[in-house]
Design a protein around this motif. Structure first.
Motif, PDB file in Angstrom:
ATOM      1  N   GLU A 280       0.831  -1.200   0.000  1.00  0.00           N
ATOM      2  CA  GLU A 280       0.000   0.000   0.000  1.00  0.00           C
ATOM      3  C   GLU A 280       0.868   1.253   0.000  1.00  0.00           C
ATOM      4  N   SER A 281       0.217   2.395  -0.135  1.00  0.00           N
ATOM      5  CA  SER A 281       0.922   3.677  -0.109  1.00  0.00           C
ATOM      6  C   SER A 281       0.445   4.512   1.074  1.00  0.00           C
ATOM      7  N   ILE A 282       1.259   5.508   1.398  1.00  0.00           N
ATOM      8  CA  ILE A 282       0.894   6.459   2.437  1.00  0.00           C
ATOM      9  C   ILE A 282       1.193   7.860   1.917  1.00  0.00           C
ATOM     10  N   SER A 283       0.337   8.802   2.243  1.00  0.00           N
ATOM     11  CA  SER A 283       0.518  10.187   1.829  1.00  0.00           C
ATOM     12  C   SER A 283       0.803  11.053   3.051  1.00  0.00           C
ATOM     13  N   PHE A 284       1.614  12.078   2.829  1.00  0.00           N
ATOM     14  CA  PHE A 284       1.855  13.022   3.920  1.00  0.00           C
ATOM     15  C   PHE A 284       1.730  14.450   3.407  1.00  0.00           C
ATOM     16  N   ASP A 285       1.333  15.338   4.308  1.00  0.00           N
ATOM     17  CA  ASP A 285       1.192  16.772   4.027  1.00  0.00           C
ATOM     18  C   ASP A 285       2.041  17.536   5.008  1.00  0.00           C
ATOM     19  N   LEU A 286       2.637  18.624   4.522  1.00  0.00           N
ATOM     20  CA  LEU A 286       3.433  19.465   5.412  1.00  0.00           C
ATOM     21  C   LEU A 286       3.223  20.927   5.063  1.00  0.00           C
ATOM     22  N   ALA A 287       3.418  21.770   6.053  1.00  0.00           N
ATOM     23  CA  ALA A 287       3.331  23.217   5.865  1.00  0.00           C
ATOM     24  C   ALA A 287       4.539  23.864   6.518  1.00  0.00           C
ATOM     25  N   LEU A 288       5.200  24.746   5.775  1.00  0.00           N
ATOM     26  CA  LEU A 288       6.383  25.463   6.258  1.00  0.00           C
ATOM     27  C   LEU A 288       6.143  26.961   6.174  1.00  0.00           C
ATOM     28  N   SER A 289       6.771  27.689   7.071  1.00  0.00           N
ATOM     29  CA  SER A 289       6.710  29.147   7.021  1.00  0.00           C
ATOM     30  C   SER A 289       8.109  29.718   7.178  1.00  0.00           C
ATOM     31  N   SER A 290       8.398  30.722   6.370  1.00  0.00           N
ATOM     32  CA  SER A 290       9.678  31.409   6.476  1.00  0.00           C
ATOM     33  C   SER A 290       9.670  32.333   7.687  1.00  0.00           C
ATOM     34  N   GLU A 291      10.727  32.293   8.456  1.00  0.00           N
ATOM     35  CA  GLU A 291      10.882  33.188   9.601  1.00  0.00           C
ATOM     36  C   GLU A 291      11.955  34.234   9.321  1.00  0.00           C
ATOM     37  N   SER A 292      12.222  34.435   8.037  1.00  0.00           N
ATOM     38  CA  SER A 292      13.198  35.443   7.619  1.00  0.00           C
ATOM     39  C   SER A 292      12.478  36.501   6.784  1.00  0.00           C
ATOM     40  N   ASN A 293      13.016  37.717   6.789  1.00  0.00           N
ATOM     41  CA  ASN A 293      12.440  38.767   5.943  1.00  0.00           C
ATOM     42  C   ASN A 293      13.113  38.809   4.575  1.00  0.00           C
ATOM     43  N   ARG A 294      13.996  37.824   4.318  1.00  0.00           N
ATOM     44  CA  ARG A 294      14.683  37.731   3.031  1.00  0.00           C
ATOM     45  C   ARG A 294      14.285  36.449   2.307  1.00  0.00           C
ATOM     46  N   ALA A 295      14.466  36.457   1.000  1.00  0.00           N
ATOM     47  CA  ALA A 295      14.207  35.247   0.219  1.00  0.00           C
ATOM     48  C   ALA A 295      15.224  34.172   0.595  1.00  0.00           C
ATOM     49  N   GLN A 296      14.762  32.927   0.584  1.00  0.00           N
ATOM     50  CA  GLN A 296      15.631  31.807   0.918  1.00  0.00           C
ATOM     51  C   GLN A 296      15.515  30.740  -0.178  1.00  0.00           C
ATOM     52  N   LYS A 297      16.657  30.168  -0.564  1.00  0.00           N
ATOM     53  CA  LYS A 297      16.691  29.121  -1.574  1.00  0.00           C
ATOM     54  C   LYS A 297      16.818  27.783  -0.854  1.00  0.00           C
ATOM     55  N   LEU A 298      15.855  26.879  -1.087  1.00  0.00           N
ATOM     56  CA  LEU A 298      15.739  25.687  -0.264  1.00  0.00           C
ATOM     57  C   LEU A 298      15.710  24.400  -1.085  1.00  0.00           C
ATOM     58  N   VAL A 299      16.284  23.357  -0.505  1.00  0.00           N
ATOM     59  CA  VAL A 299      16.121  21.984  -0.994  1.00  0.00           C
ATOM     60  C   VAL A 299      15.311  21.244   0.058  1.00  0.00           C
ATOM     61  N   ILE A 300      14.111  20.863  -0.301  1.00  0.00           N
ATOM     62  CA  ILE A 300      13.245  20.154   0.638  1.00  0.00           C
ATOM     63  C   ILE A 300      13.227  18.679   0.241  1.00  0.00           C
ATOM     64  N   ASP A 301      13.682  17.839   1.129  1.00  0.00           N
ATOM     65  CA  ASP A 301      13.702  16.392   0.933  1.00  0.00           C
ATOM     66  C   ASP A 301      12.895  15.745   2.048  1.00  0.00           C
ATOM     67  N   TYR A 302      12.714  14.454   1.927  1.00  0.00           N
ATOM     68  CA  TYR A 302      12.130  13.707   3.040  1.00  0.00           C
ATOM     69  C   TYR A 302      12.848  12.370   3.159  1.00  0.00           C
ATOM     70  N   ALA A 303      12.971  11.917   4.369  1.00  0.00           N
ATOM     71  CA  ALA A 303      13.619  10.634   4.651  1.00  0.00           C
ATOM     72  C   ALA A 303      12.584   9.674   5.213  1.00  0.00           C
ATOM     73  N   VAL A 304      12.597   8.457   4.679  1.00  0.00           N
ATOM     74  CA  VAL A 304      11.784   7.389   5.261  1.00  0.00           C
ATOM     75  C   VAL A 304      12.709   6.557   6.139  1.00  0.00           C
ATOM     76  N   HIS A 305      12.380   6.470   7.407  1.00  0.00           N
ATOM     77  CA  HIS A 305      13.175   5.690   8.351  1.00  0.00           C
ATOM     78  C   HIS A 305      12.584   4.282   8.417  1.00  0.00           C
ATOM     79  N   HIS A 306      13.269   3.349   7.744  1.00  0.00           N
ATOM     80  CA  HIS A 306      12.792   1.974   7.653  1.00  0.00           C
ATOM     81  C   HIS A 306      13.280   1.153   8.846  1.00  0.00           C
ATOM     82  N   VAL A 307      12.427   0.283   9.331  1.00  0.00           N
ATOM     83  CA  VAL A 307      12.802  -0.637  10.403  1.00  0.00           C
ATOM     84  C   VAL A 307      13.704  -1.729   9.827  1.00  0.00           C
ATOM     85  N   LYS A 308      14.785  -2.052  10.554  1.00  0.00           N
ATOM     86  CA  LYS A 308      15.694  -3.122  10.149  1.00  0.00           C
ATOM     87  C   LYS A 308      15.392  -4.391  10.940  1.00  0.00           C
ATOM     88  N   ALA A 309      16.116  -5.450  10.623  1.00  0.00           N
ATOM     89  CA  ALA A 309      15.875  -6.741  11.276  1.00  0.00           C
ATOM     90  C   ALA A 309      16.105  -6.670  12.785  1.00  0.00           C
TER      91      ALA A 309
END
Length: 372
Positions: A280-309
């Motif tokens: 199956e699949s899972i969906s996620f939603d996120l919301a971010l807000s800038s706390e700077s008064n200047r423009a910011q250049k961003l790389v937004i990634d996500y990590a899936v933390h998988h359970v190991k043996a």
């Protein structure tokens, strides 16, 4: 790219016929029929690298025992070589067995062998064959790599870089460069503004290999190169640091022009299900807000933390979005992640997590349960 199963078909009866025909044209005593029969004997059961070794073994039984005599034949091979069907993406594989023949049977004749590998590399890259010479005849080979890096032929210049990649896939690992990559700089700096994308991509891949063992070394070198860098060099830097970006190495983001220490707030992060089953699949939603008064250049990634043996978790990073955020701006993003069986990962039941990363820094995570 063709799969492994398809790649081995690049060394089939047609390829063997092309090899045989070429050597028969150069060497009257070449036993063409015996070569083909022995090569085809058991070939179907062999995988790609096994086929290469099998052909080398049979070829050695059919060529002069004196490698110097064989080298003379190899240095004429392109004049009689049948390059195969132009529509066949695997047609170059026939020459792979020939270049690797040099690595196996010409190792005690490094000067002549390196000359042969230079000659053959535009038929099928000699990147695999050069590696035993780097290990066993370092000084001669290193001098040759430096010379190749200034060669007029892009195939030879690429060989200079690709041949000394520390972790070349399918190639012998060059442990000396894994431990100390400094000697590679002299080669790569001659190629870091090369006119050929074919060469530039190899330089980037070489640096990406180095980054897996020495991230700071690559960052420092790329910082040096970035000063007044041409578009060609900038492209190399971007592709050379892809593993560091994925790993979230903090210094790499400012190197690539992204905001250092961005000021952001994670307003929300949620999943649409608290538990899913494998497949199956899972969906996620996120919301971010800038706390700077200047423009910011961003790389937004996500990590899936998988359970190991053992019950612990390991993170796999995925790309989400690259964007510019204005001062005070809010951003909403969503993503669906599929959890289906794949050959490269074994899933285990338990609590998994999705973590949001911005310029390599984790801002928050949400948990969900995976059932098998």
């Amino acid at each position: 790219m063709a799969s492994q199963m398809l790649m081995k078909d690049g060394l089939n009866d047609r390829a063997i016929g092309r090899i045989s025909g070429a050597f028969k044209s150069l060497y009257a005593d070449f036993p063409e029929q015996r070569f083909q029969e022995n090569c085809l004997d058991g070939l179907e059961e062999l995988e790609l690298k096994q086929r290469i070794q099998h052909i080398i073994t049979v070829l050695h039984q059919c060529l002069p025992t004196d490698f110097k005599k064989t080298a003379k034949l190899l240095l004429k091979l392109k004049t009689v070589w049948d390059y195969g069907d132009a529509n066949d993406p695997l047609r170059g594989f026939a020459a792979w067995a020939v270049t690797d023949y040099v690595a196996e049977h010409g190792l005690h004749h490094p000067q002549k062998s390196l000359q042969v590998l230079e000659y053959l590399t535009d038929m099928f890259s000699s990147e695999f064959a050069i590696r035993p010479f780097i290990i066993h005849h370092y000084d001669i080979s290193y001098k040759q790599l430096l010379a190749w890096s200034e060669h007029k032929d892009e195939h030879v210049r690429r060989l200079a870089s690709e041949g000394c990649r520390p972790r070349l896939p399918w190639g012998i690992r060059l442990q000396q460069f894994c431990k100390d990559p400094q000697p590679l700089v002299a080669v790569l700096e001659k190629l870091n503004n090369d006119s050929s994308e074919y060469v530039r991509r190899s330089v980037a891949n070489n640096l990406n290999d180095i980054a897996k063992d020495h991230p700071e070394f690559v960052i420092n070198l790329c910082q040096k190169w970035s000063k007044g860098a041409s578009a060609h060099t900038q492209w190399i830097i971007k592709h050379a640091t892809r593993t560091l970006v994925k790993a979230g190495h903090p210094e790499v983001f400012s190197l690539l022009g992204y905001t250092k220490n961005p000021k952001l707030r994670l307003d929300s992060l949620s999943v649409n299900k608290l538990g899913i089953k494998l497949g199956e699949s899972i969906s996620f939603d996120l919301a971010l807000s800038s706390e700077s008064n200047r423009a910011q250049k961003l790389v937004i990634d996500y990590a899936v933390h998988h359970v190991k043996a053992n019950g612990k978790t390991t993170a796999k990073v995925f790309k989400l979005k690259t964007l510019n955020v204005a001062g005070g701006e809010s951003v909403a993003l969503s993503k669906t992640q599929m959890f289906k069986p794949i050959s490269t990962r074994k899933y285990y039941a338990g609590i998994h997590s999705i973590e949001v990363l911005v310029n390599g820094v984790g801002l928050g995570r949400v948990d969900f349960n995976l059932q098998l």
